[in-house]
Write a protein that holds these residues in place. Structure first.
Motif, short mmCIF file in Angstrom:
data_model
loop_
_atom_site.label_atom_id
_atom_site.label_comp_id
_atom_site.label_asym_id
_atom_site.label_seq_id
_atom_site.Cartn_x
_atom_site.Cartn_y
_atom_site.Cartn_z
N LYS A 82 134.00 87.33 15.20
CA LYS A 82 135.13 86.90 16.04
C LYS A 82 136.09 88.06 16.31
O LYS A 82 137.10 87.87 16.97
CB LYS A 82 135.89 85.76 15.35
N ASN A 129 126.45 84.06 18.17
CA ASN A 129 127.52 83.07 18.29
C ASN A 129 128.34 83.32 19.56
O ASN A 129 128.76 84.46 19.80
CB ASN A 129 128.43 83.15 17.05
N ASP A 130 128.55 82.33 20.34
CA ASP A 130 129.46 82.34 21.51
C ASP A 130 128.95 83.10 22.75
O ASP A 130 129.15 82.63 23.86
CB ASP A 130 130.85 82.94 21.21
N GLY A 185 129.89 76.49 20.30
CA GLY A 185 130.82 75.46 19.84
C GLY A 185 131.21 74.58 21.02
O GLY A 185 130.79 74.82 22.15
N ASP A 234 132.91 76.56 23.84
CA ASP A 234 132.20 77.70 24.42
C ASP A 234 131.53 77.32 25.75
O ASP A 234 131.71 76.22 26.25
CB ASP A 234 131.16 78.23 23.43
#
Ligand code: TZP
Ligand code: MG
Length: 225
Positions: A43, A71-72, A88, A91
């Protein structure tokens, strides 16, 4: 190709969890210890550095024949030739990601409740990350803590709707609670396919041993539960 979701490692690059260790070395040790899927979650870093580390993780996971998810960031996943992404609820939307990455990509979605699970499963997600199971310092501001019972409730409802999709649970899972979470479902409810952990492996002094220990617990169906 069927994916083995049983021990799903989510990375963390913060000082609090990774310390001064090299993430790629930690991931390689974890994979040697038995991790079956790696999600690169970072992140903090900028795109260029996500791509740099993503490529290192791609080389390691390819060598060990373990899927790599990002992720993302769908663009980063493409740039490093990852196997897919984890999204998520805030996203990129699942349909858009599927159009960009194609039918063979692994696209996982976080589900905190039954309706998120049903939307993702019927929208073509490859698997669900169900949680947050237990409160964890690794991810603050999680929407709600659903506990093992919350996980089981979602699994049970999916089963009654005949929705079969691989599932992993996430949030505060470690060697002292994985069996309780993993083996609570009674047939005919389809149980979890695996557990996703961050700190239980990334923060461990010996990530390879930590992964090996978790993998052994996950393989063993406890006699009395
Ligand atoms: N999503 C829900 S909880 C969580 C994420 C990414 C973090 C889990 O970290 P840990 O250290 O395994 O509790
Ligand atoms: Mg996200």
């Amino acid at each position: 190709m069927a994916i083995d979701y049983s021990l799903y490692l989510v990375t963390d690059s913060t000082q609090a969890i990774l310390g001064n260790k090299d993430l790629a070395s930690v991931v390689e040790a974890a994979v040697e210890g038995g991790v079956t899927v790696v999600q690169y979650r970072d992140k903090e870093s900028e795109t260029a550095s996500l791509i740099r580390m993503g490529k290192r993780l791609r080389a390691i996971t390819k060598k060990h024949k373990v899927p790599l998810l990002i992720n993302d960031h769908v663009g980063v996943a493409q740039a490093v030739d990852a196997d897919g992404v984890h999204l998520g609820q805030e996203d990129m939307d699942l349909g858009t990601a599927r159009r960009i990455l194609g039918p063979d990509a692994i696209i996982g979605v976080t589900a905190n409740n039954l309706s998120e699970a049903v939307v993702a499963a019927s929208g073509g997600a490859s698997y669900l990350g169900i949680g947050t199971v237990y409160a964890t310092p690794t991810k603050e501001n999680t929407k709600s803590i659903i506990g093992p019972a919350g996980v089981n409730n979602i699994l049970h409802r999916l089963s009654t709707m005949d929705m079969t999709i691989p599932t992993v649970a996430i949030g505060g899972l470690n060697n002292s609670n994985v069996q309780r979470v993993m083996f609570q479902s009674k047939s005919p409810t389809k149980g979890l396919d695996g557990v996703a952990v961050v700190s239980a492996i990334i923060a461990a002094q010996d990530p390879k041993a930590a992964a090996f220990g978790l993998r052994s617990s996950i393989r063993k169906v406890p006699v009395s539960m």
